[in-house]
Design an enzyme around this catalytic site. Structure first.
Site, mmCIF file in Angstrom:
data_model
loop_
_atom_site.group_PDB
_atom_site.id
_atom_site.type_symbol
_atom_site.label_atom_id
_atom_site.label_comp_id
_atom_site.label_asym_id
_atom_site.label_seq_id
_atom_site.Cartn_x
_atom_site.Cartn_y
_atom_site.Cartn_z
ATOM 1 C CD GLU A 1 48.829 -62.678 -20.948
ATOM 2 O OE1 GLU A 1 49.038 -62.510 -19.555
ATOM 3 O OE2 GLU A 1 48.522 -61.620 -21.652
ATOM 4 N NE ARG B 1 40.920 -53.755 -15.098
ATOM 5 C CZ ARG B 1 41.263 -52.751 -15.799
ATOM 6 N NH1 ARG B 1 41.559 -53.153 -16.843
ATOM 7 N NH2 ARG B 1 41.217 -51.473 -15.262
ATOM 8 C CE1 TYR C 1 33.521 -49.168 -11.183
ATOM 9 C CE2 TYR C 1 34.555 -47.132 -10.273
ATOM 10 C CZ TYR C 1 34.470 -48.385 -11.043
ATOM 11 O OH TYR C 1 35.659 -48.710 -11.539
ATOM 12 C CG ASP D 1 47.874 -49.351 -19.769
ATOM 13 O OD1 ASP D 1 47.511 -48.277 -20.231
ATOM 14 O OD2 ASP D 1 47.553 -50.239 -18.517
#
Length: 401
Positions: free
Chosen positions: A31, A105, A215, A292
């Site tokens: 990462e 998320r 939402y 992605d």
């Protein structure tokens, strides 16, 4: 047992680590950020995304903090008229085998991260930047910014829309700028007037060249706000602070209720939306792209995270093999996924017309949408929302058996 190197510790990368580790592979996840964490606010999980999480053993954990939605609520944001709602209750859940849910998320990422940390087969390493790859007939190496090379049996690029692995593998340059700016904020639900909370709805307010969606997230403690404006932005900015005046200016065309909600937002940040054209090939020998990095899409059909999770589970199913077969299995993965994800990428672009309609076309759109039946609405999304993984419980049409 093979050693797999995954570049990128986001949702797709961590899900892939779990899916491949259960096939007996050793996995190293690299990462770029100083720590494994996820930025952003709410994301929508259609049944196909939850099905993939079920396959990873995390479905119940995610559903425990997610908020189940009862409808996708489409509003004319100028007049305040309720145009149509897609029902997401029993008929929908029975057809697709899972609810439609929304989740923060960071909560989803944390559950994936904790599962990876609990696996002896997965190693996590942060603060490393990949700049490319090398390979030969039996191995693949990631090249790091400081010149270090880390070698494994295969390499999976899950390093997002600005993927260094894609830059070498596909070489298609910078992402495509949509010219649309999205503004995001999260507010405590207690600040929202009760009549505007819509606690079990994803609500869209559509206007000329703009729209606004909200939402609940975090078990209903917060309301996630995301407002998009087709303001012809020329520079692909990310996470730039925005003022209340920016919001008022960009969304002045929306009506009273939408304006009341937008006025509650604090700490707005803005992103210029970018994506890429679909490509047929995202594998190169022992190197493959995922999520992605392979098929970045605009958020207008709310499938980005779901498609990354699908990728992870399908690739995991295919990698029940030894090192010699990895290149062929990557090719099978590419063949299984590129048409579906490419179709969703293009639909997300096309859907801008639905949300940002202006002029005389608004009445035509509203009339068409309001005439659709529940079954017709479900039929429209079935190919996306139906389960799309390769386990024995998936029917040929992609819906749950």
């Amino acid at each position: 047992m093979s050693k797999l190197i995954i570049i990128g510790g986001g949702i797709g990368g961590l899900a892939t680590a779990l899916a491949t580790a259960r096939q007996g592979h050793r996995v190293l996840v690299l990462e770029r950020a100083p720590e494994f964490a996820e930025i952003g606010a709410g994301i929508q999980l259609a049944p196909n995304g939850l099905h993939a999480l079920d396959r990873l053993g995390l479905g119940d954990a995610v559903r425990s903090t997610a908020v189940r939605m009862d409808e996708l609520r489409f509003m004319d944001g100028v007049t305040g008229r309720h145009v149509v709602s897609m029902d997401l209750t029993e008929r929908y859940r029975e057809r697709f085998g899972n609810p439609y849910a929304v989740v923060h998320r960071a909560e989803l990422h944390t559950k994936l991260l904790e599962a990876c940390q609990a696996s002896e087969a997965i190693e996590l390493r942060s603060a490393v930047t990949a700049v490319g790859y090398e390979q030969d007939a039996t191995s693949a190496s990631v090249v790091l910014e400081d010149g270090e090379r880390i070698t494994g049996d295969a390499l999976i690029g899950a390093d997002g829309i600005h993927s260094a692995i894609r830059a070498q593998l596909v070489g298609d340059g910078a992402p495509r700028n949509s010219g649309i700016t999205v503004y995001r904020a999260v507010i405590p639900m207690e600040q929202v007037p009760e009549e505007l909370r819509h606690l079990t709805s994803v609500t869209w307010w559509t206007g000329p060249h703009c729209h606004f969606v909200h939402y609940p997230i975090a078990g209903g403690k917060y309301l996630n706000l995301a407002a998009s404006s087709d303001n012809h932005a020329t520079e692909a900015l990310a996470g730039v602070p925005a003022t209340a005046e920016d919001i008022r200016r960009e969304f002045a065309a929306l009506g009273e209720d939408a304006q009341r909600l937008l006025a509650l937002g604090e700490g707005w940040k803005s992103w210029v939306l970018v994506d890429r054209d679909p490509v047929d090939t995202w594998t190169d020998g022992r190197v493959a792209l995922l999520g992605d990095a392979a098929h970045p899409m605009l958020h207008y059909v709310a499938q980005g995270a779901c498609q990354g999770l699908e990728d992870a589970v399908i690739l995991g199913d295919l990698l029940d093999c030894g090192s010699d077969e990895l290149p062929q299995r990557f090719e099978k993965f590419n063949a299984e996924r590129h048409e579906r994800t490419g179709k969703i990428q293009l639909l997300a672009r096309e859907s801008i017309k639905l949300w940002h309609t202006s002029g005389d076309a608004v009445a035509t759109r509203n009339e068409h949408l309001s005439a659709l039946t529940t079954d017709q609405l479900h039929d429209y999304v079935a190919w996306m929302h139906g389960a799309r993984t390769l386990d024995e419980n998936t029917a040929p049409n992609g819906e749950q058996r």
